[in-house]
Design a protein around this motif. Structure first.
Motif, PDB file in Angstrom:
ATOM      1  N   GLY A 198       0.821  -1.199   0.000  1.00  0.00           N
ATOM      2  CA  GLY A 198       0.000   0.000   0.000  1.00  0.00           C
ATOM      3  C   GLY A 198       0.854   1.247   0.000  1.00  0.00           C
ATOM      4  N   GLY A 199       0.208   2.366  -0.244  1.00  0.00           N
ATOM      5  CA  GLY A 199       0.904   3.642  -0.225  1.00  0.00           C
ATOM      6  C   GLY A 199      -0.050   4.783   0.060  1.00  0.00           C
ATOM      7  N   LEU A 200       0.485   5.878   0.529  1.00  0.00           N
ATOM      8  CA  LEU A 200      -0.281   7.097   0.799  1.00  0.00           C
ATOM      9  C   LEU A 200       0.120   8.150  -0.230  1.00  0.00           C
ATOM     10  N   TRP A 201      -0.884   8.762  -0.881  1.00  0.00           N
ATOM     11  CA  TRP A 201      -0.612   9.650  -2.000  1.00  0.00           C
ATOM     12  C   TRP A 201      -1.395  10.949  -1.869  1.00  0.00           C
ATOM     13  N   VAL A 202      -0.763  12.034  -2.281  1.00  0.00           N
ATOM     14  CA  VAL A 202      -1.434  13.334  -2.396  1.00  0.00           C
ATOM     15  C   VAL A 202      -1.113  13.886  -3.792  1.00  0.00           C
ATOM     16  N   ARG A 203      -1.796  14.946  -4.161  1.00  0.00           N
ATOM     17  CA  ARG A 203      -1.450  15.619  -5.409  1.00  0.00           C
ATOM     18  C   ARG A 203      -0.065  16.262  -5.273  1.00  0.00           C
ATOM     19  N   ILE A 221     -10.984  14.705  -2.918  1.00  0.00           N
ATOM     20  CA  ILE A 221     -10.393  14.188  -1.684  1.00  0.00           C
ATOM     21  C   ILE A 221      -8.940  14.641  -1.637  1.00  0.00           C
ATOM     22  N   PRO A 222      -8.380  14.849  -0.436  1.00  0.00           N
ATOM     23  CA  PRO A 222      -6.989  15.301  -0.355  1.00  0.00           C
ATOM     24  C   PRO A 222      -5.964  14.174  -0.284  1.00  0.00           C
ATOM     25  N   GLY A 244     -10.337  13.595   4.384  1.00  0.00           N
ATOM     26  CA  GLY A 244     -10.870  12.450   3.668  1.00  0.00           C
ATOM     27  C   GLY A 244      -9.794  11.676   2.922  1.00  0.00           C
ATOM     28  N   TYR A 245      -9.885  10.363   2.994  1.00  0.00           N
ATOM     29  CA  TYR A 245      -8.968   9.513   2.226  1.00  0.00           C
ATOM     30  C   TYR A 245      -9.785   8.512   1.407  1.00  0.00           C
TER      31      TYR A 245
END
Length: 321
Positions: A126-131, A199-200, A154-155
């Motif tokens: 898994g991974g956590l992503w933002v713009r 969503i952020p 929000g995710y």
């Protein structure tokens, strides 16, 4: 995870490599094989299955026909695989967390011990992503924002009970934070809503965000493997950041329980040879598939460990409440 009656009979085989090789050389399928995929055509599991099927055909000398049986979070396909004849002619892909979490969530028509595990092929952390233009620059700033505004960030994930969702539940417990879960039907929708600023934060497997990272439109904050995945080698793991959260989606191959040892050994050998094939590795790299072969015993041990972890999480925080 779940005691595995079938594979408990296999250790003696695997403990004697010479015997295993001899037995593996004896079995030859005399007709085509069916490979059941419990998810729709066109998805990541289906793409991996069709790729490996082409290579297994060459190794086994028979066609391998992919049969999609989507629905109920994988239960329809898993059940059909579990109920097939254990003759080596019906095999299929099984996915985590679904193969172990579905029987925890509800009464299913299959259990882990209903399968002979052939080998794991893909382990997509898994991974956590933002713009890329997000004000959240790194993992530390994400935690700071979550603590300043609990329950409001929000995710997006691929659904309630998905590996993405379960990873965030574990992270919330480990970090003492709370976020706002926004489930979607697939990773494409998650990315679309992240890019459109609906969503952020997105929680996706690393293979699902690496291309957008290379294009400069997404920025990964952390990955969830036990170690860093090489194509994202500059992105820290959650363990490195001080949180014991390892999560992802494993995709491996299984057959119905009761598979004769010589057939199991031969099928496992075909999978291992395929994963080690340079041509297959190149194809997997093009699809951004993180490969991780595990033989039957190792695969079983991994799934049992996952089941214990998910059962503990369910006992503390039932994700379908």
């Amino acid at each position: 995870m779940i005691a595995r009656r079938t594979l408990l009979a296999v250790p003696s085989l695997l403990a004697a490599p010479a015997l295993a090789r001899a037995q593996a050389a004896e079995w030859r399928p005399d007709k085509s094989l069916t490979m059941i995929v419990a998810f729709a055509a066109g998805g990541g599991t289906d793409a991996a299955a069709r790729t490996i099927a082409r290579f297994m055909e060459k190794d086994l000398g028979q066609p391998v026909v992919v049969l999609n049986r989507p629905g109920a979070g994988g239960e329809i396909g898993f059940t059909e695989l579990a109920r097939a004849r254990p003759d080596g002619l019906t095999i299929g892909f099984i996915n985590t967390p679904h193969i172990v979490t579905l029987p925890i969530e509800r009464r299913t028509r299959f259990r882990l011990e209903d399968f002979s595990l052939i080998g794991n092929i893909v382990d997509d952390p898994g991974g956590l992503w933002v713009r890329a233009d997000s004000d959240i620059r790194d993992f530390a700033s994400l935690l700071a924002a979550a603590r300043a505004r609990p329950g409001t960030i929000g995710y997006g994930t691929t659904g309630v009970g998905s590996d993405d969702h379960l990873a965030m539940l574990a992270l919330e417990r480990a970090s003492g934070t709370s976020f706002l879960h926004v489930p979607f039907g697939g990773s494409a929708q998650v990315k679309q809503n992240l890019l459109s600023r609906a969503i952020p934060l997105a929680v996706m497997n690393v293979a699902e965000g690496v291309n957008e990272t290379r294009q400069g439109v997404l920025r990964p904050l952390a990955q969830m493997g036990a170690t860093r995945w090489a194509p994202l080698g500059d992105v820290p793991t959650l363990k490195e950041l001080g949180f014991d959260v390892v999560e992802g989606s494993m995709r491996g191959m299984a057959a119905p329980a009761g598979l004769p040892p010589e057939i199991l050994a031969r099928l496992s050998l075909a999978v291992r040879r395929t994963v080690e094939n340079p041509e297959f590795k190149a194809s997997a790299e093009q699809q951004s598939l993180p490969l991780r072969f595990l033989g039957p015993e190792e695969y079983l041990a991994e799934l049992r460990g996952l089941q214990r972890n998910y059962q503990s999480l369910w006992d503390q925080h039932p994700w379908r409440d």
